[in-house]
Design a protein around this motif. Structure first.
Motif, PDB file in Angstrom:
ATOM      1  N   MET A 199       0.851  -1.194   0.000  1.00  0.00           N
ATOM      2  CA  MET A 199       0.000   0.000   0.000  1.00  0.00           C
ATOM      3  C   MET A 199       0.888   1.245   0.000  1.00  0.00           C
ATOM      4  O   MET A 199       1.709   1.428   0.896  1.00  0.00           O
ATOM      5  CB  MET A 199      -0.864  -0.017   1.263  1.00  0.00           C
ATOM      6  N   ASN A 200       0.744   2.069  -1.004  1.00  0.00           N
ATOM      7  CA  ASN A 200       1.595   3.250  -1.045  1.00  0.00           C
ATOM      8  C   ASN A 200       0.856   4.472  -0.512  1.00  0.00           C
ATOM      9  O   ASN A 200      -0.327   4.417  -0.171  1.00  0.00           O
ATOM     10  CB  ASN A 200       2.142   3.472  -2.457  1.00  0.00           C
ATOM     11  N   SER A 201       1.590   5.582  -0.448  1.00  0.00           N
ATOM     12  CA  SER A 201       1.030   6.778   0.182  1.00  0.00           C
ATOM     13  C   SER A 201      -0.219   7.278  -0.541  1.00  0.00           C
ATOM     14  O   SER A 201      -1.164   7.733   0.100  1.00  0.00           O
ATOM     15  CB  SER A 201       2.092   7.865   0.212  1.00  0.00           C
ATOM     16  N   SER A 202      -0.243   7.151  -1.879  1.00  0.00           N
ATOM     17  CA  SER A 202      -1.405   7.654  -2.610  1.00  0.00           C
ATOM     18  C   SER A 202      -2.664   6.881  -2.238  1.00  0.00           C
ATOM     19  O   SER A 202      -3.744   7.463  -2.113  1.00  0.00           O
ATOM     20  CB  SER A 202      -1.174   7.543  -4.116  1.00  0.00           C
ATOM     21  N   ASN A 203      -2.519   5.558  -2.051  1.00  0.00           N
ATOM     22  CA  ASN A 203      -3.677   4.762  -1.628  1.00  0.00           C
ATOM     23  C   ASN A 203      -4.164   5.202  -0.255  1.00  0.00           C
ATOM     24  O   ASN A 203      -5.372   5.381  -0.035  1.00  0.00           O
ATOM     25  CB  ASN A 203      -3.321   3.273  -1.555  1.00  0.00           C
ATOM     26  N   ILE A 204      -3.205   5.359   0.649  1.00  0.00           N
ATOM     27  CA  ILE A 204      -3.581   5.776   2.001  1.00  0.00           C
ATOM     28  C   ILE A 204      -4.331   7.097   1.947  1.00  0.00           C
ATOM     29  O   ILE A 204      -5.395   7.257   2.549  1.00  0.00           O
ATOM     30  CB  ILE A 204      -2.319   5.932   2.885  1.00  0.00           C
TER      31      ILE A 204
ATOM     32  N   TRP B 298       7.284  10.950   1.548  1.00  0.00           N
ATOM     33  CA  TRP B 298       8.646  11.465   1.686  1.00  0.00           C
ATOM     34  C   TRP B 298       9.643  10.288   1.603  1.00  0.00           C
ATOM     35  O   TRP B 298      10.609  10.313   0.849  1.00  0.00           O
ATOM     36  CB  TRP B 298       8.774  12.184   3.027  1.00  0.00           C
ATOM     37  N   ALA B 299       9.334   9.243   2.394  1.00  0.00           N
ATOM     38  CA  ALA B 299      10.212   8.067   2.403  1.00  0.00           C
ATOM     39  C   ALA B 299      10.246   7.412   1.019  1.00  0.00           C
ATOM     40  O   ALA B 299      11.306   7.026   0.520  1.00  0.00           O
ATOM     41  CB  ALA B 299       9.723   7.079   3.454  1.00  0.00           C
ATOM     42  N   GLU B 300       9.060   7.332   0.374  1.00  0.00           N
ATOM     43  CA  GLU B 300       8.996   6.705  -0.955  1.00  0.00           C
ATOM     44  C   GLU B 300       9.889   7.438  -1.954  1.00  0.00           C
ATOM     45  O   GLU B 300      10.537   6.819  -2.793  1.00  0.00           O
ATOM     46  CB  GLU B 300       7.557   6.709  -1.468  1.00  0.00           C
ATOM     47  N   SER B 301       9.918   8.771  -1.847  1.00  0.00           N
ATOM     48  CA  SER B 301      10.727   9.529  -2.807  1.00  0.00           C
ATOM     49  C   SER B 301      12.209   9.186  -2.639  1.00  0.00           C
ATOM     50  O   SER B 301      12.954   9.174  -3.602  1.00  0.00           O
ATOM     51  CB  SER B 301      10.484  11.028  -2.644  1.00  0.00           C
ATOM     52  N   TYR B 302      12.615   8.882  -1.393  1.00  0.00           N
ATOM     53  CA  TYR B 302      14.005   8.473  -1.183  1.00  0.00           C
ATOM     54  C   TYR B 302      14.263   7.101  -1.772  1.00  0.00           C
ATOM     55  O   TYR B 302      15.307   6.837  -2.343  1.00  0.00           O
ATOM     56  CB  TYR B 302      14.363   8.514   0.309  1.00  0.00           C
ATOM     57  N   ARG B 303      13.232   6.227  -1.642  1.00  0.00           N
ATOM     58  CA  ARG B 303      13.402   4.891  -2.206  1.00  0.00           C
ATOM     59  C   ARG B 303      13.527   4.964  -3.733  1.00  0.00           C
ATOM     60  O   ARG B 303      14.189   4.145  -4.345  1.00  0.00           O
ATOM     61  CB  ARG B 303      12.203   4.013  -1.815  1.00  0.00           C
TER      62      ARG B 303
ATOM     63  N   GLY C 288      15.122  11.699  -3.394  1.00  0.00           N
ATOM     64  CA  GLY C 288      14.376  12.105  -2.212  1.00  0.00           C
ATOM     65  C   GLY C 288      14.201  13.604  -2.081  1.00  0.00           C
ATOM     66  O   GLY C 288      15.132  14.368  -2.316  1.00  0.00           O
ATOM     67  N   HIS C 289      12.988  14.015  -1.747  1.00  0.00           N
ATOM     68  CA  HIS C 289      12.735  15.423  -1.449  1.00  0.00           C
ATOM     69  C   HIS C 289      11.462  15.520  -0.635  1.00  0.00           C
ATOM     70  O   HIS C 289      10.627  14.616  -0.664  1.00  0.00           O
ATOM     71  CB  HIS C 289      12.636  16.248  -2.724  1.00  0.00           C
TER      72      HIS C 289
END
Lengths: 460, 280
Positions: B1-6, B55-60, B64-65
């Motif tokens: 589940m990614n941030s957009s789903n949440i 935020w964490a996903e962008s680093y993955r 990252g930003h």
């Protein structure tokens, strides 16, 4: 009967006119409304485009009123001047009264003002007056810097206050606006703003000023040692980087890589990464593919060079580049232009966009010419600015933030606790006055009176 | 589940909270009001979690930003600030009817971010102009300001509604907070918003000076933020110096929020440097 207008009277009325808040409100609203124009009409554009867009008559009206550069027009500046005058006059007009309130040895308290205050709590306490006095004093002392007790025949009255100086906050905000306006003025008079293109390896010491054809001598040279651009996989730009050297008397004195958001500053002059472009390559390597035999001939050519093709395919002349190359209404970008001249001296123009290296295949000629490689070299586009107003503007920013905080979140708070013995009951009144933020004063008054009630209950 | 789903799920949590607030207001039901507060609170927590996860996903993804760089990211942050500021107000003044008007805004902002086909929820790498530490300070302060103005806007609407019904009897408005409370809250929110809008403009100016060599360039977004500033400056002067209050201040607050909305959305249709705020 008409009163004779004396110069002093006129000046006084003018002063009061500027000091009244009405003019300030009018000018703030008019600034808000007129500022919209410049966001709808693009600013500082090409007159020819404006003429095309708006038609001749509208164009001449607009240019008469400087609509195409409205934020620097006389009428916009006049509004700023009126605003500045309002701020100065209003502040001077009001500060003398504020001054008396702030810098006073013994502040005066008017009990009837507290009795009429809207932030007020009253209750009956069973505690004896002397005890209440001690309790009240300890509570009030904790929250207020200044306090005094006035004894009465049948009770007492405690006055306390804090934050007298916070009344100056609004003047700090006004001062900051003046600093911003003057800082801006300083920059626009004594500063400059220009643009230069520097090809890799070259040094430039003059810039072209924005909005004019004038050049400006920097007094030192800027050399671009290298330029590089990186892209993300998506094709969006990731980084533009120029390796710059500052040259004084022919010698490099400072070296720095600049990227967007990280400029080079030297002698009060700021050098920013602004744009970039590709220069015409010196050498281009072409592939010539014969349709008949399928053979590919590779040749490196400079502009002006000629190449005699084998298999009697003719001769190819590399002429120059065009930018942009428009093909059937599409912009194909920077392109190489050459000519293929047959044995019978018939010439065919060959155009190959750098972006579409195999573009010539579409011609379906006897030979198709494509770009294999070329020596890439760039120029970097730099924004060069000098703004002596910046320190004043930044000082204005700091004062403005501090001033807003003081004005909005601190206040001059005055508290009064009155205790009066009435037969065998003790009447207590807690009332507060605040220069602003009545909600906070109210909750403070409620809190203090609640504590007093609680204490009364515990003792009683 | 990614941030957009949440965040899509949180949209419905906010929607539910809004429905509960309205229900508790219309039917004077205290229980649903209590539930609404908890739903709203969990929505705000989930919203914050979504932002942090993004935020964490962008680093993955390798670039990252802080998730404050495009329309989608600003909208999810906007809905969070509205929810957070509203919850603070609810706790402070113990009044839930404002929630019936404020929570739909958080819902709308997030729904627009999640459902609009023009807004991509893809995490994109930062373009060179946005690579600056000022990004975080600038965006956070601006949106704290915008969210406070949004709440001032709904409180002004409530004021006008209430005032219109003052003389007549209409059950729903019986439990409405008093006019002086609404007027005072409007003022408080405008001051809070004005404070942060000013810091937002200032951090933007300092950033512009370090990126482009000028702190002010009359670009449409800059100009519109200044127009917004002028409107609220007018409001504050009219109120503090002329003693305006009530209806006129409510109208000015509504006009001011109109300017905020135009600064936020409308300007993207005008040419200028802030175009990375555009939907694409």
């Amino acid at each position: 009967m008409k009163k004779k207008q004396t110069p002093a009277g006129f000046f006084y009325r003018l002063w009061k006119y500027f000091a009244s808040i009405n003019l300030t409100i009018a000018i703030l609203l008019s600034l808000a409304i007129t500022s919209i124009i410049g966001t709808v009409v693009p600013q500082n554009g090409d007159p020819a485009i404006y003429r095309h867009e708006y038609g001749d008559s509208l164009y001449s009206i607009f240019s008469f009123f400087d609509v195409f550069d409205m934020y620097h027009s006389w009428w916009f500046r006049l509004q700023l001047l009126i605003l500045t005058t309002c701020i100065v006059v209003c502040s001077i007009d009001r500060i003398s009264a504020t001054w008396k309130t702030i810098f006073v040895k013994v502040p005066r308290f008017n009990i009837s003002r507290f009795r009429n205050a809207s932030e007020k709590q009253e209750f009956i306490s069973d505690l004896p007056v002397d005890h209440l006095k001690k309790v009240c004093r300890s509570i009030v002392e904790r929250g207020f810097g200044y306090n005094m007790i006035e004894d009465k025949v049948n009770g007492f009255c405690i006055f306390a206050e804090k934050g007298r100086w916070t009344r100056l906050g609004v003047y700090a905000v006004h001062l900051s606006v003046i600093l911003l306006i003057f800082g801006g003025l300083l920059g626009s008079i004594f500063g400059f703003d220009g643009y230069i293109k520097i090809p890799e390896g070259q040094t430039v010491d003059r810039i072209r000023l924005t909005g004019s054809e004038k050049a400006h001598d920097l007094g030192f040279g800027i050399r671009c040692d290298d330029f590089s651009v990186r892209f993300y996989d998506s094709g969006a730009p990731e980084e533009y980087r120029s390796r710059l050297s500052i040259i004084e008397d022919g010698k490099p004195v400072l070296k720095k890589d600049i990227i967007v958001n990280d400029p080079l500053r030297y002698k009060g002059i700021n050098i920013f990464q602004s744009s970039y472009g590709m220069l015409r390559p010196k050498q281009i390597t072409f592939n010539f593919e014969s349709k008949k035999t399928g053979k590919v001939y590779v040749e490196e050519l400079a502009f002006g060079d000629e190449f005699d093709l084998p298999e009697n395919l003719g001769r190819f002349v590399l002429r120059n580049t065009v930018n942009p190359y428009i093909f059937h209404g599409n912009n194909l970008g920077k392109s190489v232009v050459g000519a293929l001249i047959s044995d019978r001296n018939e010439a065919v123009d060959i155009v190959i966009p750098f972006r579409f290296k195999n573009f010539d295949r579409m011609r379906r000629g006897d030979v198709s010419i494509s770009i294999q490689d070329f020596s890439r070299s760039y120029y970097t586009g730099l924004q060069v600015t000098n703004d002596p107003g910046v320190p004043m503007v930044y000082l204005g920013f700091i004062i403005m933030i501090a001033g807003f905080y003081i004005t909005f979140y601190m206040s001059h708070q005055r508290l009064c606790v009155e205790v009066i013995q009435d037969s065998n009951k003790t009447r207590v009144m807690v009332a507060g006055l605040a220069s602003r933020g009545n909600m906070r004063m109210k909750s403070k008054v409620n809190k203090i009176s609640r504590r007093l009630v609680e204490l009364s209950r515990v003792r009683g | 589940m990614n941030s957009s789903n949440i965040l899509s799920v949180i949209t419905f949590v906010y929607g539910l909270a809004a429905a509960l607030y309205v229900f508790s207001w219309v039917f004077k039901n205290k229980l649903s009001g209590n539930v609404a507060t908890w739903v709203m609170f969990s929505g705000a927590c989930g919203n914050a979690a979504g932002i942090i996860l993004r935020w964490a996903e962008s680093y993955r993804l390798g670039y990252g930003h802080a998730p404050l760089s495009n329309m989608y990211e600003s909208l999810i942050f906007f809905s969070f600030t509205i929810a957070a500021i509203y919850l603070v107000i609810e706790r402070k003044y113990e009044d839930r009817i404002v929630g019936a008007f404020a929570s739909p805004l958080a819902f709308l902002a997030l729904a627009y971010a999640s459902l609009s086909p023009n807004i991509t929820d893809r995490i994109q790498p930062l373009i060179p102009a946005l690579k600056s530490n000022w990004l975080i300070a600038h965006v956070i302060t601006c949106f704290l300001g915008y969210a406070a103005f949004a709440i001032a806007f709904v409180v002004s609407l409530m004021f006008l509604l209430r005032q219109r019904q003052e003389s007549r009897e209409w059950g729903i408005l019986d439990h409405f907070p008093g006019l002086s409370f609404l007027d005072g809250l409007n003022q408080q929110m405008v001051m809070f918003g004005f404070f942060f809008l000013s810091i937002g403009i200032i951090t933007g100016a300092v950033w512009a000076n370090s990126a482009w060599g000028r702190y002010w360039g009359w670009d449409p977004k800059e100009t519109w933020s200044l127009i917004t500033w002028f409107v609220y400056a007018t409001l504050l002067h009219a109120r503090m110096q002329r003693g305006w209050h009530g209806k006129r201040i409510a109208y000015l607050s509504i006009v001011g929020f109109g300017a905020v909305i135009f600064t936020y959305f409308g300007v993207n249709y005008l040419p200028g440097l802030h175009s990375y705020g555009q939907s694409g």
